[in-house]
Design an enzyme around this catalytic site. Structure first.
Site, PDB file in Angstrom:
ATOM      1  N   TYR A 184       0.815  -1.227   0.000  1.00  0.00           N
ATOM      2  CA  TYR A 184       0.000   0.000   0.000  1.00  0.00           C
ATOM      3  C   TYR A 184       0.846   1.273   0.000  1.00  0.00           C
ATOM      4  O   TYR A 184       0.361   2.334   0.385  1.00  0.00           O
ATOM      5  CB  TYR A 184      -0.950   0.004   1.200  1.00  0.00           C
ATOM      6  CG  TYR A 184      -2.228  -0.774   0.976  1.00  0.00           C
ATOM      7  CD1 TYR A 184      -3.156  -0.393  -0.013  1.00  0.00           C
ATOM      8  CD2 TYR A 184      -2.555  -1.873   1.760  1.00  0.00           C
ATOM      9  CE1 TYR A 184      -4.337  -1.087  -0.209  1.00  0.00           C
ATOM     10  CE2 TYR A 184      -3.745  -2.579   1.565  1.00  0.00           C
ATOM     11  CZ  TYR A 184      -4.625  -2.179   0.582  1.00  0.00           C
ATOM     12  OH  TYR A 184      -5.803  -2.864   0.389  1.00  0.00           O
ATOM     13  N   PHE A 223      -5.000   7.348   6.904  1.00  0.00           N
ATOM     14  CA  PHE A 223      -5.440   5.994   7.256  1.00  0.00           C
ATOM     15  C   PHE A 223      -4.379   4.922   7.010  1.00  0.00           C
ATOM     16  O   PHE A 223      -4.609   3.740   7.276  1.00  0.00           O
ATOM     17  CB  PHE A 223      -6.733   5.637   6.503  1.00  0.00           C
ATOM     18  CG  PHE A 223      -6.638   5.679   4.990  1.00  0.00           C
ATOM     19  CD1 PHE A 223      -6.042   4.638   4.280  1.00  0.00           C
ATOM     20  CD2 PHE A 223      -7.162   6.749   4.279  1.00  0.00           C
ATOM     21  CE1 PHE A 223      -5.960   4.662   2.888  1.00  0.00           C
ATOM     22  CE2 PHE A 223      -7.086   6.783   2.884  1.00  0.00           C
ATOM     23  CZ  PHE A 223      -6.484   5.736   2.194  1.00  0.00           C
ATOM     24  N   ARG A 230     -13.907  -4.008 -10.254  1.00  0.00           N
ATOM     25  CA  ARG A 230     -14.259  -2.823  -9.445  1.00  0.00           C
ATOM     26  C   ARG A 230     -15.777  -2.655  -9.361  1.00  0.00           C
ATOM     27  O   ARG A 230     -16.305  -2.215  -8.340  1.00  0.00           O
ATOM     28  CB  ARG A 230     -13.623  -1.553 -10.039  1.00  0.00           C
ATOM     29  CG  ARG A 230     -12.089  -1.551 -10.105  1.00  0.00           C
ATOM     30  CD  ARG A 230     -11.393  -1.258  -8.823  1.00  0.00           C
ATOM     31  NE  ARG A 230     -11.765  -0.006  -8.207  1.00  0.00           N
ATOM     32  CZ  ARG A 230     -11.106   0.542  -7.184  1.00  0.00           C
ATOM     33  NH1 ARG A 230     -10.009  -0.054  -6.688  1.00  0.00           N
ATOM     34  NH2 ARG A 230     -11.508   1.653  -6.643  1.00  0.00           N
ATOM     35  N   THR A 242     -15.544   2.241  -2.397  1.00  0.00           N
ATOM     36  CA  THR A 242     -14.627   2.019  -1.267  1.00  0.00           C
ATOM     37  C   THR A 242     -15.377   1.951   0.067  1.00  0.00           C
ATOM     38  O   THR A 242     -15.132   1.061   0.874  1.00  0.00           O
ATOM     39  CB  THR A 242     -13.587   3.156  -1.202  1.00  0.00           C
ATOM     40  OG1 THR A 242     -12.943   3.247  -2.479  1.00  0.00           O
ATOM     41  CG2 THR A 242     -12.550   2.906  -0.131  1.00  0.00           C
ATOM     42  N   ARG A 267     -18.910  -5.097  -1.471  1.00  0.00           N
ATOM     43  CA  ARG A 267     -18.668  -4.225  -0.316  1.00  0.00           C
ATOM     44  C   ARG A 267     -19.970  -3.821   0.369  1.00  0.00           C
ATOM     45  O   ARG A 267     -20.033  -3.733   1.599  1.00  0.00           O
ATOM     46  CB  ARG A 267     -17.859  -3.006  -0.757  1.00  0.00           C
ATOM     47  CG  ARG A 267     -16.369  -3.366  -0.954  1.00  0.00           C
ATOM     48  CD  ARG A 267     -15.615  -2.290  -1.658  1.00  0.00           C
ATOM     49  NE  ARG A 267     -14.164  -2.406  -1.491  1.00  0.00           N
ATOM     50  CZ  ARG A 267     -13.289  -1.626  -2.099  1.00  0.00           C
ATOM     51  NH1 ARG A 267     -13.703  -0.668  -2.924  1.00  0.00           N
ATOM     52  NH2 ARG A 267     -11.991  -1.786  -1.905  1.00  0.00           N
ATOM     53  N   ASN A 294     -13.382  -3.290   4.334  1.00  0.00           N
ATOM     54  CA  ASN A 294     -14.322  -3.322   3.204  1.00  0.00           C
ATOM     55  C   ASN A 294     -14.150  -4.562   2.329  1.00  0.00           C
ATOM     56  O   ASN A 294     -14.498  -4.557   1.150  1.00  0.00           O
ATOM     57  CB  ASN A 294     -14.241  -2.017   2.411  1.00  0.00           C
ATOM     58  CG  ASN A 294     -12.867  -1.780   1.816  1.00  0.00           C
ATOM     59  OD1 ASN A 294     -11.954  -2.586   2.012  1.00  0.00           O
ATOM     60  ND2 ASN A 294     -12.697  -0.692   1.094  1.00  0.00           N
ATOM     61  N   HIS A 313     -10.015  -6.042  -2.123  1.00  0.00           N
ATOM     62  CA  HIS A 313      -9.187  -5.089  -2.872  1.00  0.00           C
ATOM     63  C   HIS A 313      -9.256  -5.463  -4.347  1.00  0.00           C
ATOM     64  O   HIS A 313      -9.309  -6.638  -4.687  1.00  0.00           O
ATOM     65  CB  HIS A 313      -7.728  -5.165  -2.419  1.00  0.00           C
ATOM     66  CG  HIS A 313      -6.776  -4.461  -3.361  1.00  0.00           C
ATOM     67  ND1 HIS A 313      -6.518  -3.110  -3.275  1.00  0.00           N
ATOM     68  CD2 HIS A 313      -6.081  -4.926  -4.438  1.00  0.00           C
ATOM     69  CE1 HIS A 313      -5.687  -2.779  -4.259  1.00  0.00           C
ATOM     70  NE2 HIS A 313      -5.404  -3.860  -4.980  1.00  0.00           N
ATOM     71  N   GLU A 370       0.731  -5.008  -9.208  1.00  0.00           N
ATOM     72  CA  GLU A 370       0.205  -5.716  -8.032  1.00  0.00           C
ATOM     73  C   GLU A 370       0.253  -7.228  -8.220  1.00  0.00           C
ATOM     74  O   GLU A 370       0.513  -7.966  -7.259  1.00  0.00           O
ATOM     75  CB  GLU A 370      -1.223  -5.242  -7.744  1.00  0.00           C
ATOM     76  CG  GLU A 370      -1.261  -3.784  -7.293  1.00  0.00           C
ATOM     77  CD  GLU A 370      -2.662  -3.276  -7.017  1.00  0.00           C
ATOM     78  OE1 GLU A 370      -2.780  -2.116  -6.600  1.00  0.00           O
ATOM     79  OE2 GLU A 370      -3.643  -4.029  -7.223  1.00  0.00           O
TER      80      GLU A 370
HETATM   81  P1  ADP Z   1     -10.034   1.226  -3.064  1.00  0.00           P
HETATM   82  O1  ADP Z   1      -9.682  -0.019  -2.233  1.00  0.00           O
HETATM   83  O2  ADP Z   1     -11.498   1.321  -3.323  1.00  0.00           O
HETATM   84  O3  ADP Z   1      -9.190   1.344  -4.322  1.00  0.00           O
HETATM   85  P2  ADP Z   1      -8.313   3.266  -1.879  1.00  0.00           P
HETATM   86  O4  ADP Z   1      -7.246   2.785  -2.836  1.00  0.00           O
HETATM   87  O5  ADP Z   1      -8.616   4.722  -1.853  1.00  0.00           O
HETATM   88  O6  ADP Z   1      -9.708   2.494  -2.142  1.00  0.00           O
HETATM   89  O7  ADP Z   1      -7.931   2.855  -0.411  1.00  0.00           O
HETATM   90  C1  ADP Z   1      -7.295   1.628  -0.123  1.00  0.00           C
HETATM   91  C2  ADP Z   1      -7.936   1.019   1.100  1.00  0.00           C
HETATM   92  O8  ADP Z   1      -7.688   1.850   2.217  1.00  0.00           O
HETATM   93  C3  ADP Z   1      -9.461   0.896   1.047  1.00  0.00           C
HETATM   94  O9  ADP Z   1      -9.917  -0.245   0.339  1.00  0.00           O
HETATM   95  C4  ADP Z   1      -9.817   0.834   2.521  1.00  0.00           C
HETATM   96  O10 ADP Z   1      -9.567  -0.475   3.072  1.00  0.00           O
HETATM   97  C5  ADP Z   1      -8.813   1.815   3.113  1.00  0.00           C
HETATM   98  N1  ADP Z   1      -9.354   3.177   3.217  1.00  0.00           N
HETATM   99  C6  ADP Z   1      -9.598   4.039   2.192  1.00  0.00           C
HETATM  100  N2  ADP Z   1     -10.082   5.214   2.637  1.00  0.00           N
HETATM  101  C7  ADP Z   1     -10.127   5.097   3.995  1.00  0.00           C
HETATM  102  C8  ADP Z   1     -10.533   5.961   5.048  1.00  0.00           C
HETATM  103  N3  ADP Z   1     -10.988   7.206   4.808  1.00  0.00           N
HETATM  104  N4  ADP Z   1     -10.451   5.498   6.322  1.00  0.00           N
HETATM  105  C9  ADP Z   1      -9.992   4.252   6.583  1.00  0.00           C
HETATM  106  N5  ADP Z   1      -9.598   3.382   5.645  1.00  0.00           N
HETATM  107  C10 ADP Z   1      -9.661   3.786   4.357  1.00  0.00           C
HETATM  108 MG    MG Z   2      -7.122   1.555  -4.485  1.00  0.00          MG
END
Ligand code: ADP
Ligand code: MG
Length: 140
Positions: A51, A59, A87, A93, A104, A114, A117, A128
């Protein structure tokens, strides 16, 4: 429409609740094929590497702590427009904002926990996938 591969992770909140099959049936029913799969327990350092694009986000530390709190399932999904299709099946998200019928919305516990991924672009899918899998592990 291009045949693509994308990285899918089933997160610790889902392995903990024993719902990986309930999730994967959604991918298969939508026409995606699981062409590689393994169960792993990431260290905190490995979660931080995966990440790292989020390292400036508030976060980040909590996310990496959570992602190393239990086993995950890493898998490659293959099919037409697999990146976007995955997606779509996953939903937004934040489970509270995700459409009804998405993974989700139906299984997510919070914006962090959630459930799944999915890579967000073709380029990131390649990066990835190579983080988790070697060529020998991918059965196309
Ligand atoms: P996605 O997984 O939908 O691509 P992101 O890449 O923005 O979303 O974020 C990666 C992961 O970080 C999310 O799937 C979630 O587990 C966590 N996350 C994202 N935004 C937040 C937040 N505001 N607070 C806590 N955890 C978050
Ligand atoms: Mg992402």
């Amino acid at each position: 429409m291009f045949m693509q591969k994308t990285l899918s992770l089933i997160k610790p909140d889902a392995t903990e609740r024993n719902i990986t099959g309930s999730i994967n049936i959604r991918f298969e029913q939508a026409g995606l094929r699981i062409i590689a799969q393994k169960r792993l327990w990431l260290t905190k350092t490995q979660s931080e590497q995966f990440y790292k694009i989020h390292k400036e986000r508030a976060f980040y530390d909590s996310l990496c702590e959570y992602m190393s709190s239990g086993p995950i399932v890493a898998q490659i999904l293959y099919g037409k427009n697999a990146v976007a299709k995955n997606r779509e099946i996953m939903g937004a998200t934040n489970p509270a904002n995700a459409e009804i019928g998405t993974v989700r919305r139906d299984f997510g516990q919070s914006i962090e926990r959630n459930t799944v991924h999915g890579s967000d672009s073709f380029e990131n899918a390649e990066i990835e996938i190579s983080f988790f899998f070697s060529l020998l592990e991918i059965i196309e």
